[in-house]
Write a protein that holds these residues in place. Sequence first.
Motif, PDB file in Angstrom:
ATOM      1  N   GLY A 155      14.180  17.094   9.905  1.00 43.67           N
ATOM      2  CA  GLY A 155      12.756  17.369  10.103  1.00 43.67           C
ATOM      3  C   GLY A 155      12.100  17.797   8.803  1.00 43.67           C
ATOM      4  N   CYS A 156      12.803  18.641   8.043  1.00 44.16           N
ATOM      5  CA  CYS A 156      12.291  19.041   6.729  1.00 44.16           C
ATOM      6  C   CYS A 156      12.197  17.842   5.791  1.00 44.16           C
ATOM      7  CB  CYS A 156      13.200  20.113   6.119  1.00 44.16           C
ATOM      8  SG  CYS A 156      13.057  21.746   6.879  1.00 44.16           S
ATOM      9  N   LEU A 157      13.210  16.976   5.838  1.00 43.42           N
ATOM     10  CA  LEU A 157      13.170  15.774   5.006  1.00 43.42           C
ATOM     11  C   LEU A 157      12.004  14.871   5.400  1.00 43.42           C
ATOM     12  CD1 LEU A 157      16.950  14.830   4.680  1.00 43.42           C
ATOM     13  CD2 LEU A 157      15.395  15.498   2.838  1.00 43.42           C
ATOM     14  N   PHE A 158      11.706  14.814   6.697  1.00 41.29           N
ATOM     15  CA  PHE A 158      10.554  14.045   7.178  1.00 41.29           C
ATOM     16  C   PHE A 158       9.269  14.569   6.533  1.00 41.29           C
ATOM     17  CE2 PHE A 158       7.116  12.841   9.917  1.00 41.29           C
ATOM     18  CZ  PHE A 158       7.478  11.636  10.503  1.00 41.29           C
ATOM     19  N   VAL A 159       9.089  15.886   6.543  1.00 45.27           N
ATOM     20  CA  VAL A 159       7.887  16.497   5.962  1.00 45.27           C
ATOM     21  C   VAL A 159       7.840  16.268   4.456  1.00 45.27           C
ATOM     22  CG1 VAL A 159       6.732  18.690   5.477  1.00 45.27           C
ATOM     23  CG2 VAL A 159       7.639  18.240   7.763  1.00 45.27           C
ATOM     24  N   ILE A 160       8.968  16.466   3.792  1.00 43.09           N
ATOM     25  CA  ILE A 160       9.027  16.276   2.337  1.00 43.09           C
ATOM     26  C   ILE A 160       8.696  14.831   1.971  1.00 43.09           C
ATOM     27  CG2 ILE A 160      10.604  16.247   0.352  1.00 43.09           C
ATOM     28  CD1 ILE A 160      12.039  18.655   1.766  1.00 43.09           C
ATOM     29  N   THR A 161       9.246  13.893   2.727  1.00 43.91           N
ATOM     30  CA  THR A 161       8.950  12.481   2.499  1.00 43.91           C
ATOM     31  C   THR A 161       7.476  12.180   2.746  1.00 43.91           C
ATOM     32  OG1 THR A 161      11.199  11.864   3.160  1.00 43.91           O
ATOM     33  CG2 THR A 161       9.521  10.116   3.209  1.00 43.91           C
ATOM     34  N   LEU A 162       6.943  12.747   3.799  1.00 41.26           N
ATOM     35  CA  LEU A 162       5.537  12.558   4.141  1.00 41.26           C
ATOM     36  C   LEU A 162       4.627  13.007   3.008  1.00 41.26           C
ATOM     37  CD1 LEU A 162       3.984  11.643   6.763  1.00 41.26           C
ATOM     38  CD2 LEU A 162       3.703  14.079   7.254  1.00 41.26           C
ATOM     39  N   LEU A 163       4.998  14.085   2.346  1.00 37.36           N
ATOM     40  CA  LEU A 163       4.144  14.671   1.318  1.00 37.36           C
ATOM     41  C   LEU A 163       4.355  14.082  -0.080  1.00 37.36           C
ATOM     42  CD1 LEU A 163       4.336  18.449   2.343  1.00 37.36           C
ATOM     43  CD2 LEU A 163       2.422  16.878   2.699  1.00 37.36           C
ATOM     44  N   LEU A 164       5.579  13.635  -0.367  1.00 38.87           N
ATOM     45  CA  LEU A 164       5.889  13.261  -1.744  1.00 38.87           C
ATOM     46  C   LEU A 164       6.029  11.767  -2.001  1.00 38.87           C
ATOM     47  CD1 LEU A 164       8.474  15.978  -2.878  1.00 38.87           C
ATOM     48  CD2 LEU A 164       5.997  15.932  -3.214  1.00 38.87           C
ATOM     49  N   VAL A 165       6.425  11.007  -1.012  1.00 39.06           N
ATOM     50  CA  VAL A 165       6.680   9.583  -1.250  1.00 39.06           C
ATOM     51  C   VAL A 165       5.365   8.808  -1.206  1.00 39.06           C
ATOM     52  CG1 VAL A 165       7.863   7.513  -0.408  1.00 39.06           C
ATOM     53  CG2 VAL A 165       9.027   9.735  -0.348  1.00 39.06           C
ATOM     54  N   LYS A 166       5.085   8.075  -2.266  1.00 40.14           N
ATOM     55  CA  LYS A 166       3.810   7.375  -2.389  1.00 40.14           C
ATOM     56  C   LYS A 166       3.813   6.024  -1.677  1.00 40.14           C
ATOM     57  CE  LYS A 166       0.452   5.818  -5.840  1.00 40.14           C
ATOM     58  NZ  LYS A 166       0.117   5.734  -7.280  1.00 40.14           N
ATOM     59  N   ASN A 167       4.904   5.259  -1.837  1.00 42.03           N
ATOM     60  CA  ASN A 167       4.961   3.922  -1.261  1.00 42.03           C
ATOM     61  C   ASN A 167       5.029   3.991   0.262  1.00 42.03           C
ATOM     62  OD1 ASN A 167       6.763   1.472  -0.252  1.00 42.03           O
ATOM     63  ND2 ASN A 167       5.719   0.831  -2.128  1.00 42.03           N
ATOM     64  N   LYS A 168       4.103   3.320   0.929  1.00 47.86           N
ATOM     65  CA  LYS A 168       3.986   3.416   2.381  1.00 47.86           C
ATOM     66  C   LYS A 168       5.207   2.879   3.105  1.00 47.86           C
ATOM     67  CE  LYS A 168       0.819   2.419   6.203  1.00 47.86           C
ATOM     68  NZ  LYS A 168      -0.472   1.788   6.600  1.00 47.86           N
ATOM     69  N   LYS A 169       5.719   1.714   2.657  1.00 50.03           N
ATOM     70  CA  LYS A 169       6.883   1.120   3.316  1.00 50.03           C
ATOM     71  C   LYS A 169       8.114   1.995   3.156  1.00 50.03           C
ATOM     72  CE  LYS A 169       5.439  -3.724   3.081  1.00 50.03           C
ATOM     73  NZ  LYS A 169       5.767  -5.081   2.555  1.00 50.03           N
ATOM     74  N   THR A 170       8.301   2.540   1.966  1.00 48.50           N
ATOM     75  CA  THR A 170       9.433   3.433   1.717  1.00 48.50           C
ATOM     76  C   THR A 170       9.325   4.683   2.577  1.00 48.50           C
ATOM     77  OG1 THR A 170       9.573   2.664  -0.568  1.00 48.50           O
ATOM     78  CG2 THR A 170      10.686   4.719  -0.046  1.00 48.50           C
ATOM     79  N   LYS A 171       8.118   5.210   2.666  1.00 49.22           N
ATOM     80  CA  LYS A 171       7.869   6.399   3.486  1.00 49.22           C
ATOM     81  C   LYS A 171       8.245   6.136   4.945  1.00 49.22           C
ATOM     82  CE  LYS A 171       3.752   8.111   2.936  1.00 49.22           C
ATOM     83  NZ  LYS A 171       3.691   9.366   2.173  1.00 49.22           N
ATOM     84  N   ILE A 172       7.836   4.980   5.466  1.00 47.39           N
ATOM     85  CA  ILE A 172       8.109   4.645   6.869  1.00 47.39           C
ATOM     86  C   ILE A 172       9.602   4.474   7.111  1.00 47.39           C
ATOM     87  CG2 ILE A 172       7.836   2.853   8.628  1.00 47.39           C
ATOM     88  CD1 ILE A 172       5.001   2.383   7.505  1.00 47.39           C
ATOM     89  N   ILE A 173      10.266   3.731   6.205  1.00 45.57           N
ATOM     90  CA  ILE A 173      11.702   3.478   6.366  1.00 45.57           C
ATOM     91  C   ILE A 173      12.495   4.784   6.334  1.00 45.57           C
ATOM     92  CG2 ILE A 173      13.739   2.455   5.272  1.00 45.57           C
ATOM     93  CD1 ILE A 173      11.874   0.153   4.361  1.00 45.57           C
ATOM     94  N   LEU A 174      12.203   5.627   5.353  1.00 44.49           N
ATOM     95  CA  LEU A 174      12.917   6.896   5.238  1.00 44.49           C
ATOM     96  C   LEU A 174      12.692   7.777   6.466  1.00 44.49           C
ATOM     97  CD1 LEU A 174      12.363   7.839   1.484  1.00 44.49           C
ATOM     98  CD2 LEU A 174      14.520   7.191   2.593  1.00 44.49           C
ATOM     99  N   ASN A 175      11.456   7.849   6.921  1.00 46.11           N
ATOM    100  CA  ASN A 175      11.177   8.736   8.049  1.00 46.11           C
ATOM    101  C   ASN A 175      11.744   8.207   9.367  1.00 46.11           C
ATOM    102  OD1 ASN A 175      10.074  10.920   6.768  1.00 46.11           O
ATOM    103  ND2 ASN A 175       7.969  10.193   6.894  1.00 46.11           N
ATOM    104  N   ILE A 176      11.896   6.894   9.488  1.00 47.55           N
ATOM    105  CA  ILE A 176      12.603   6.352  10.656  1.00 47.55           C
ATOM    106  C   ILE A 176      14.068   6.797  10.611  1.00 47.55           C
ATOM    107  CG2 ILE A 176      13.498   4.229  11.717  1.00 47.55           C
ATOM    108  CD1 ILE A 176      10.826   2.904  10.990  1.00 47.55           C
ATOM    109  N   LEU A 177      14.669   6.741   9.417  1.00 47.67           N
ATOM    110  CA  LEU A 177      16.062   7.190   9.259  1.00 47.67           C
ATOM    111  C   LEU A 177      16.204   8.671   9.585  1.00 47.67           C
ATOM    112  CD1 LEU A 177      17.138   5.356   5.978  1.00 47.67           C
ATOM    113  CD2 LEU A 177      17.917   4.877   8.312  1.00 47.67           C
ATOM    114  N   TRP A 178      15.264   9.477   9.085  1.00 53.83           N
ATOM    115  CA  TRP A 178      15.346  10.926   9.337  1.00 53.83           C
ATOM    116  C   TRP A 178      15.211  11.227  10.835  1.00 53.83           C
ATOM    117  CZ3 TRP A 178      17.396  10.721   5.173  1.00 53.83           C
ATOM    118  CH2 TRP A 178      16.819  10.653   3.915  1.00 53.83           C
TER     119      TRP A 178
END
Length: 218
Positions: free
Chosen positions: A142-165
């Motif tokens: 959940g923390c990684l989800f928030v960190i990714t949401l705030l720091l990752v710029k690329n939209k596709k990368t953000k979506i893929i990572l947060n699906i994994l989290w």
Amino acid sequence: MIQSYKKHHDPLVIGIIFAIIFTIWAFSIATNQAFIRSFDQAIINIVYNNNKVNLQIARLLTNLGNTSTITIEAIIIFIALLTFKKYPLAFFEAGVMICGNACNWIIKNLVRRSRPSVQHLVHADGFSFPSGHSLGSMTLFGCLFVITLLLVKNKKTKIILNILWCLFPLIIGYTRIYLHVHYPSDVFGGWIEGLAFVLIGYAILLRSYVTKHPQKFY
């Protein structure tokens, strides 16, 4: 990404709702309510099987949620955030992990629910509710989800990572039921407890830092 705090749903309100749901859930388990037994049995009937491949995979994956593994991963993430000078995010992650696990230990010793009486397919000790693996994985990812949401710029990368989290806590929770070491209600309790801590921590982070420095986040 965060242009105005008012444009986003307040995670504090949602976090408090999850905390209330968890409190009701914990009380229902402590008082052995019939609907909890029905819930457990219904999920158990779906999850349990004797497939040897499933058993080997579950034994392997469940280790990702071990307290020692989660602790090491949390420390690595904390150090990485400090190294890149993301101090608010580092202390957000550390605070959520410490508070979540401390609360989990207290609740376990208050409710004192015994583990399922069937043969455990991996070693497990201590009380059953809430599932520590489920709580630990939900708070960490959940923390990684928030960190990714705030720091990752690329939209596709953000979506893929947060699906994994999102998938990791679900998988780990499933293994705890499949391996006979937790009731489904233990796992569900750990999930909603973890979500409550992540959302409340996120709300504090938003109000204390993110909305005051929006240029530092995407």
